[in-house]
Write an enzyme that holds these catalytic residues in place. Structure first.
Site, mmCIF file in Angstrom:
data_model
loop_
_atom_site.group_PDB
_atom_site.id
_atom_site.type_symbol
_atom_site.label_atom_id
_atom_site.label_comp_id
_atom_site.label_asym_id
_atom_site.label_seq_id
_atom_site.Cartn_x
_atom_site.Cartn_y
_atom_site.Cartn_z
ATOM 1 N N SER A 12 38.028 -46.134 16.404
ATOM 2 C CA SER A 12 39.285 -45.855 16.022
ATOM 3 C C SER A 12 39.100 -45.112 14.525
ATOM 4 C CB SER A 12 40.136 -47.141 16.177
ATOM 5 O OG SER A 12 41.302 -47.015 15.183
ATOM 6 N N HIS A 37 39.560 -42.813 19.228
ATOM 7 C CA HIS A 37 41.042 -43.608 19.567
ATOM 8 C C HIS A 37 41.665 -43.149 18.453
ATOM 9 C CE1 HIS A 37 42.882 -47.167 21.204
ATOM 10 N NE2 HIS A 37 43.334 -47.558 19.971
ATOM 11 N N ASP A 39 45.129 -44.344 16.727
ATOM 12 C CA ASP A 39 46.247 -45.375 16.435
ATOM 13 C C ASP A 39 47.502 -45.022 15.903
ATOM 14 O OD1 ASP A 39 44.897 -47.850 17.549
ATOM 15 O OD2 ASP A 39 43.471 -47.704 15.997
ATOM 16 N N MET A 41 51.202 -45.587 14.618
ATOM 17 C CA MET A 41 51.989 -46.784 14.156
ATOM 18 C C MET A 41 53.236 -46.076 13.723
ATOM 19 S SD MET A 41 49.145 -49.334 12.688
ATOM 20 C CE MET A 41 47.452 -49.436 13.841
ATOM 21 N N HIS A 70 46.998 -44.001 21.350
ATOM 22 C CA HIS A 70 47.355 -45.442 21.532
ATOM 23 C C HIS A 70 48.819 -45.544 20.389
ATOM 24 C CE1 HIS A 70 46.669 -50.022 20.471
ATOM 25 N NE2 HIS A 70 47.784 -49.848 21.099
ATOM 26 N N MET A 72 51.665 -47.084 19.281
ATOM 27 C CA MET A 72 52.414 -48.615 18.973
ATOM 28 C C MET A 72 53.558 -48.430 18.184
ATOM 29 S SD MET A 72 48.803 -50.258 17.454
ATOM 30 C CE MET A 72 47.964 -48.747 17.259
ATOM 31 N N MET A 141 44.833 -56.100 24.226
ATOM 32 C CA MET A 141 44.842 -56.185 22.734
ATOM 33 C C MET A 141 44.072 -57.289 22.151
ATOM 34 S SD MET A 141 45.812 -53.336 21.130
ATOM 35 C CE MET A 141 46.103 -53.984 19.376
ATOM 36 N N GLY A 148 43.347 -52.559 11.253
ATOM 37 C CA GLY A 148 41.983 -52.714 11.587
ATOM 38 C C GLY A 148 41.530 -53.994 10.722
ATOM 39 N N ASP A 177 40.837 -53.567 22.401
ATOM 40 C CA ASP A 177 41.249 -53.018 21.123
ATOM 41 C C ASP A 177 41.333 -54.129 20.040
ATOM 42 O OD1 ASP A 177 41.673 -51.420 18.831
ATOM 43 O OD2 ASP A 177 43.628 -50.554 19.951
ATOM 44 N N GLY A 179 39.058 -56.231 16.693
ATOM 45 C CA GLY A 179 37.948 -57.020 16.329
ATOM 46 C C GLY A 179 36.880 -56.870 17.319
HETATM 47 C C1 DX5 Z 1 45.085 -52.096 15.867
HETATM 48 C C2 DX5 Z 1 44.524 -50.711 16.254
HETATM 49 C C3 DX5 Z 1 43.061 -50.863 16.493
HETATM 50 C C4 DX5 Z 1 42.130 -51.128 15.292
HETATM 51 C C5 DX5 Z 1 41.008 -51.734 15.536
HETATM 52 O O1 DX5 Z 1 46.358 -52.144 15.628
HETATM 53 O O2 DX5 Z 1 45.200 -50.797 17.515
HETATM 54 O O3 DX5 Z 1 42.610 -49.915 17.355
HETATM 55 O O4 DX5 Z 1 42.007 -49.862 14.635
HETATM 56 O O5 DX5 Z 1 40.586 -51.890 14.446
HETATM 57 P P1 DX5 Z 1 38.962 -53.079 14.267
HETATM 58 O O6 DX5 Z 1 38.029 -52.762 15.255
HETATM 59 O O7 DX5 Z 1 38.564 -52.747 12.874
HETATM 60 O O8 DX5 Z 1 39.773 -54.328 14.659
HETATM 61 ZN ZN ZN Z 2 44.287 -48.990 19.079
#
Ligand code: DX5
Ligand code: ZN
Length: 231
Positions: A12, A37, A39, A41, A70, A72, A141, A148, A177, A179
Site C-alpha cells: 500500500s 495498492h 488507498d 479516502m 481501494h 474508502m 479488512m 496504516g 488489508d 496489519g
Molecule cells: C487501511 C488501508 C490499508 C493500510 C494498510 O485503511 O486500507 O491499505 O494502508 O496499512 P498497514 O499494512 O500498515 O496496516
Molecule cells: Zn487498502
C-alpha cells in the site's frame, strides 16, 4: 490480469514517501511487488483524506503490474467512472458505503475493470453472499479502514475461511488489508487469502535509495504466507 491463487503481495503506497510516488512505485515493483495498492479516502466514510482521480492517473504510468484501487469513500457510485478513467485495473468498493452494493459492482464492471467488494471488521462474511458472481475479489479488512500501521484484528481469519468456502471454485481473489506482517500473513494465507496488502510492513526501514529493504520485507511476508500454505 489472469487468475490464480498464488500468494500475491500488494504494497500500500499509503506508507510510501508522499513526495516521490513514481520512484516509490518503481522501487516496490523492482523489489517483487505483485500489485500496487492505492488507498482512496474521503474524510467521510473514513476519517482521513488521500487520493483523487488526478493523483491516481499520475501513478498509472509507473505501475507495470496491477493498479488495485481501494475506494474508502461514500457515496461511491458518482466517482467510479473517474477512477476507471484514471487507469485502475481493479476497483474495490465497501459493502458498508451505501445501500446498493449490487448496483455499485455492476457500475464497476460496466467500466471494463475488475470489481472487488470490501468488508469492514464489523461486517459479517454473509453480507457479500449475493454479489459474489459480480466480483473478482473479496477484500477482508483486518483493521478499521482509515490509517496504516494499525494492529491486526484476528476475527478476519475466520471470516476469510467463511468467504473462501462461499467462493468454492469461482475465480475470485481474497485480499487481506490491515496489519499484515510476516507474523499475521500465515494466519490468513492458511485460511484461504491470496492477495496480501501491506503498508508499514513493506516500507518499514527502507527508502527509494535503500529499496533492497523493501525487497527483504516483501520476501519475508511472502515466505511466511507460502510456508503456511504448504503445511
Ligand atoms: C487501511 C488501508 C490499508 C493500510 C494498510 O485503511 O486500507 O491499505 O494502508 O496499512 P498497514 O499494512 O500498515 O496496516
Ligand atoms: Zn487498502
Amino acid at each position: 490480469m489472469s487468475f490464480d491463487r498464488s500468494i500475491k503481495i500488494a504494497p500500500s503506497i499509503l506508507s510510501a514517501d508522499f513526495a516521490s510516488f513514481g520512484a516509490e512505485i518503481r522501487a516496490i515493483e523492482a523489489q517483487g511487488a505483485d500489485w500496487v495498492h492505492v488507498d482512496v479516502m474521503d474524510g467521510h466514510f473514513v476519517p482521513n483524506l488521500t487520493f483523487g482521480p488526478p493523483a491516481v492517473k499520475a501513478f498509472r504510468p509507473h505501475v507495470k503490474t496491477v493498479m488495485d484501487v481501494h475506494l474508502m469513500i461514500a457515496p461511491v457510485d458518482p466517482y467510479i467512472e473517474a477512477y476507471a478513467e484514471a487507469g485502475a485495473d481493479l476497483i474495490t468498493a465497501h459493502v458498508e458505503a451505501g445501500p446498493h452494493i449490487h448496483r455499485t459492482l455492476q457500475a464497476i464492471k460496466a467500466q471494463g475493470v475488475k470489481a472487488g467488494v470490501a468488508l469492514n471488521p464489523g461486517t459479517p462474511a454473509e453480507a457479500v453472499a449475493d454479489v459474489l458472481d459480480l466480483c473478482d475479489m473479496v477484500l477482508v479488512m483486518t483493521v478499521n479502514p482509515g490509517f496504516g500501521g494499525q494492529k491486526f484484528i484476528h476475527s478476519g481469519i475466520e471470516k476469510t475461511r467463511k468467504v473462501r468456502a462461499m467462493i468454492g471454485d469461482r475465480p475470485i481473489h481474497i485480499q487481506i488489508d490491515g496489519g499484515v506482517t510476516p507474523e499475521t500473513a500465515p494466519l490468513v494465507a492458511e485460511a484461504g487469502a491470496d492477495v496480501l496488502v501491506a503498508g508499514s510492513a513493506v516500507f518499514k526501514g527502507g527508502s527509494v535509495d535503500r529499496a533492497d529493504i523493501y525487497g527483504d520485507n516483501i520476501r519475508a511476508i511472502r515466505a511466511a504466507a507460502e510456508a503456511a500454505r504448504s503445511n
